[in-house]
Structures are given as structure tokens and as C-alpha cells.
Design a protein around this motif. Structure first.
Motif: not given
Length: 191
Positions: A42, A73-81, A83, A86
């Protein structure tokens, strides 16, 4: 010699105590390489592809600076959870292709259309109830519940295929419902 005989058991006791103390520490096994730790799936981030800027002028690289197109990686997780967050923070200008796609999709729907459709579907899906069926004498209170006449529909489809016309050409053949004609039959068909 007496002294070396006494030092050997003392050294064994100290070595055994140190081994027992280190056995309880999980960090010690990692330190000495006894524990295998694969990378965390992750926290592994994908690298953005290399691209050339349109004007081919490159900025001088800064040693140790993060790549401008790399996302944490925290920004990517925020975009997934979430959108929508983002998209809210990014650039909101659309290109000509996006604008053409939106224009081809048609006009924007009126506000509250989803609530109106849901309300209408709920009203249509309700059962008519006792009073409605009593008032219609056992018949259907809704006019849109027609039964298709399968034989006539098949003949119409074959004729349309033979003539080369579209399949939806002509009226839809509807079977006549078999409602009881007597008052007593209508009363018993309610229940």
C-alpha cells in the motif's frame, strides 16, 4: 586456571541471558536480518511516466527536490476514497475535446430530475389497493398495463422483415383483457 573455569560458566550465563533478552525483541531479529520484511504493497507508489513539455524548454533539476508530477501516497489514497475532493483542488479548465463531448451529450438536465423520476416510479409501483380495485370493478386502474398479443406481434414482425421496414413500424397489437362481464364476477375478481 581456577579463574578461567569460573569465567566460562559466567560467560555462558551472560550469553544465555542476552539471547533470551534479544529473543523477545522483534526489532533485534530485523536488525540481524533474521526476519524477512517484504515491501508494503500500500505504500509502493507508481512513478509517473516521463514526458516532454510542449515547448521543449526544460527547467534545471534541483537535487533532492520531489518530482513535480509525483503524487504522495496519502494524496493518492484521498483521490481513491473521495474523488470529488481531488477534482475540486485541480485545474478545472476543459480542453476542446471535453467541451465537444459535453455539447454532444445534450443540454443539462433540470435540477431535481432524479427526485422527480424516483417519486414517479414509487407512485407507479404501488399496488392499487382495495378501494381502487373496487371502483374499477376488478379491472386495472392503470391504462398502461396492456397485454401484448404474441401471435399478432409475430405476424407483424415477419411482415416488416419481408417488406424491409423497421421492426417498430405499425401499432403494437394488444390482447383484449378477459374481464368478467357480470356484476357478481366483478365482485369476486376483486379478491
Amino acid at each position: 586456571m581456577n579463574r578461567t573455569k569460573q569465567a566460562a560458566p559466567l560467560a555462558l550465563i551472560v550469553l544465555a541471558a542476552a539471547t533470551l533478552a534479544l529473543a523477545g525483541c522483534s526489532d533485534a531479529s530485523k536488525t540481524f536480518g533474521l526476519d524477512v520484511t517484504p515491501p508494503d504493497a500500500f505504500s509502493v507508489a507508481t512513478e509517473a511516466p516521463l514526458s516532454m513539455p510542449p515547448n521543449l524548454t526544460l527547467a534545471a533539476p534541483q537535487p533532492g527536490a520531489p518530482r513535480p508530477q509525483q503524487i504522495s501516497s496519502s494524496k493518492q489514497a484521498e483521490e481513491v476514497l473521495a474523488p470529488q475532493t481531488a477534482l475540486a483542488n485541480g485545474d478545472t479548465t476543459m480542453g476542446p475535446g471535453q467541451e465537444a463531448l459535453l455539447q454532444a451529450a445534450g443540454p443539462t438536465p433540470p435540477a431535481g430530475i432524479r427526485a422527480s423520476v424516483n417519486r414517479q416510479a414509487e407512485l407507479e409501483s404501488r399496488s392499487p389497493g382495495f378501494i381502487s380495485s373496487l371502483m374499477s370493478f376488478g379491472g386495472s386502474a392503470k391504462s398502461g398495463n396492456a397485454v401484448l398479443n404474441a401471435g399478432a406481434e409475430q405476424r407483424q414482425l415477419q411482415e416488416n422483415a419481408a417488406l424491409g421496414t423497421p421492426v417498430n413500424n405499425g401499432p403494437t397489437p394488444v390482447a383484449q383483457p378477459n374481464h368478467p362481464t357480470t356484476l357478481l364476477g366483478r365482485v369476486f375478481s376483486i379478491f
